[in-house]
Write a protein that holds these residues in place. Structure first.
Motif, short mmCIF file in Angstrom:
data_model
loop_
_atom_site.label_atom_id
_atom_site.label_comp_id
_atom_site.label_asym_id
_atom_site.label_seq_id
_atom_site.Cartn_x
_atom_site.Cartn_y
_atom_site.Cartn_z
N GLN A 1 -23.04 60.91 -37.55
CA GLN A 1 -23.02 59.61 -38.21
C GLN A 1 -21.60 59.07 -38.12
N ALA A 2 -21.42 58.06 -37.29
CA ALA A 2 -20.07 57.56 -37.01
C ALA A 2 -19.45 56.83 -38.19
N ARG A 3 -20.27 56.22 -39.05
CA ARG A 3 -19.73 55.45 -40.18
C ARG A 3 -19.29 56.35 -41.33
N ALA A 4 -19.63 57.61 -41.28
CA ALA A 4 -19.26 58.54 -42.35
C ALA A 4 -17.77 58.86 -42.27
N GLY A 5 -17.27 59.58 -43.27
CA GLY A 5 -15.87 59.93 -43.23
C GLY A 5 -15.37 60.54 -44.52
N ILE A 6 -14.12 60.21 -44.87
CA ILE A 6 -13.48 60.75 -46.07
C ILE A 6 -12.68 59.64 -46.74
N ALA A 7 -12.30 59.87 -47.99
CA ALA A 7 -11.41 58.95 -48.71
C ALA A 7 -10.49 59.80 -49.59
N LYS A 8 -9.46 59.17 -50.15
CA LYS A 8 -8.50 59.88 -51.01
C LYS A 8 -9.05 59.84 -52.44
N HIS A 9 -9.50 60.99 -52.92
CA HIS A 9 -10.27 61.01 -54.17
C HIS A 9 -9.48 60.51 -55.37
#
Length: 410
Positions: free
Chosen positions: A170-178
């Motif tokens: 899934q290319a739109r997935a990812g991470i963020a700074k919690h």
């Protein structure tokens, strides 16, 4: 970034993102739990419904529970329509959240790759890809060569215990700074006039005539028109104060990070068979985790052998990391329901609401569940996206079984 002097009301202090007010004696809504879900709910109560006489109560420091202890993976490629609906709604909100909050959250859409290691894995993965596409969720099946193109450091040799046969992507997935996410929601809620009260533990719920009327806290009693429980692994403890026994089990969930490395890992890689997931954080440390500790516990620590197995599994997929050093490990408390899906909605007690049972998948849902939980509280009826996740599904049998998605923490 959070205020360092509990009880000091500093609304205009230039170094503070939110105030530290004394609790008022009554509120229209009291949210119990100052993590990502509680703060997002407060934000959307104000933004979508104009409800601002709200208190967010946190027994420790703001977002110091699972919000500070998760591994920040964001995706929406779930099998069942109900799960895909709420997680895709969340992902769409993630894509515009930085602008909405006017605050950096470092959302990085680097993609998530779920590996397949057996013919059954392949069948299940292709099925999930097709289900995702029917729900308008971006997903594709990659063969082993394409997996190598997306993530060159994955070991795709056929001569290993669990050879990589392919994977979903899934290319739109990812991470963020919690922590940035928490601060952004807290800043927005505070600007709307919502009180964020730290070091305020709820010790009891006041129920009169089948209706919740307030909470008892370490800072004194607080009357409330509505009470929204939102405290992850401890939600079952809070619900029991109102005489509600929830079908939840709380477990430790551990993760670890390595020392800082140069950028080498371009995406998020997950494997149920090898039982690990690995990403590389913004600063450069490797972030990895696996499954929950088997025993029930409310402690934020787990067994050493779980960490040892995570590292062993990671080296099967990524031999290049053999000389990386572990920097630190930590644990959170996750609440798991019988069908591995959340519980979001009404309770048998009037004006008492539940948001729990997210297991290992709560972070990715943060803006989406904040949106639907705020709707549920404001209208005293579930939003269409959280209606399938009601408490009564455990008596009707209308379960949303996502055990396949939760085989490895995600």
């Amino acid at each position: 970034m959070s205020p360092s002097t509990p009880g000091a009301d500093l609304p205009d202090h230039p170094d503070r993102l939110w105030r530290t007010p004394e609790p008022k004696r009554s509120y229209d809504v009291v949210i119990v739990g100052g993590g990502g879900h509680g703060l997002a709910t407060a934000h959307y109560l104000a933004k979508n419904h104009g409800i601002t006489k709200v208190a967010v109560l946190e027994k420790g420091w703001l977002a110091g529970g699972n919000m500070a202890r998760n591994t920040t993976i964001i995706r929406s490629n779930y099998l069942w329509d109900e799960s895909a609906g709420i997680y895709e709604h969340a992902l769409k909100l993630w894509e515009g959240l930085e602008e909405e909050l006017d605050y950096p959250i470092l959302f990085s859409q680097r993609g998530v790759l779920n590996l397949a290691h057996s013919l059954q894995d392949v069948r299940d993965s292709v099925r999930r890809v097709e289900a995702n596409r029917l729900n308008g969720v971006d997903a594709e099946w990659l063969d082993a060569e394409q997996v190598k193109e997306v993530c060159p450091i994955v070991n795709t040799s056929p001569d290993v215990r669990y050879p990589v046969l392919g994977g979903t992507y899934q290319a739109r997935a990812g991470i963020a700074k919690h922590d940035y996410v928490a601060w952004g929601f807290a800043r927005s809620a505070d600007a709307a006039g919502i009180d964020i009260i730290q070091n305020c533990e709820v010790t009891g719920l006041d129920v009169v005539g089948g209706r919740v009327v307030g909470v008892r806290t370490t800072l004194g009693p607080i009357a409330a028109g509505k009470v929204a429980l939102c405290s992850a692994g401890h939600t079952s403890v809070l619900a029991a104060m109102a005489g509600i026994e929830l079908p939840l089990q709380s477990h430790p969930l551990q993760a670890l990070v390595s020392e800082l490395l140069e950028p080498v890992h371009p995406t998020v890689v997950m494997s149920n068979a090898v039982h690990v997931y690995v990403s590389q954080a913004h600063k450069g440390e490797l972030v990895m985790g696996a499954g929950i500790d088997a025993y029930n516990s409310y402690t934020q620590r787990g067994a050493f052998h779980i960490i040892e197995e995570q590292m062993s599994a990671a080296l099967e997929l990524f031999p290049v990391f053999a000389r990386a050093h572990v920097l630190r490990t930590w644990g959170g408390i996750v609440d798991v329901s019988p069908d591995a899906s959340p519980i979001v909605g009404l309770t048998p007690v009037d004006n008492l609401y539940l948001n729990c049972g997210w297991g290992t998948g709560g972070f990715k849902a943060t803006p989406g569940v904040g949106w639907v939980y705020a709707h549920t509280i404001a209208h005293d009826t579930p939003h269409a996206l959280n209606a399938p996740f009601s408490l009564d599904r455990f008596t009707t049998g209308a379960l949303v079984d996502e055990h396949g998605a939760a085989a490895v923490a995600h």
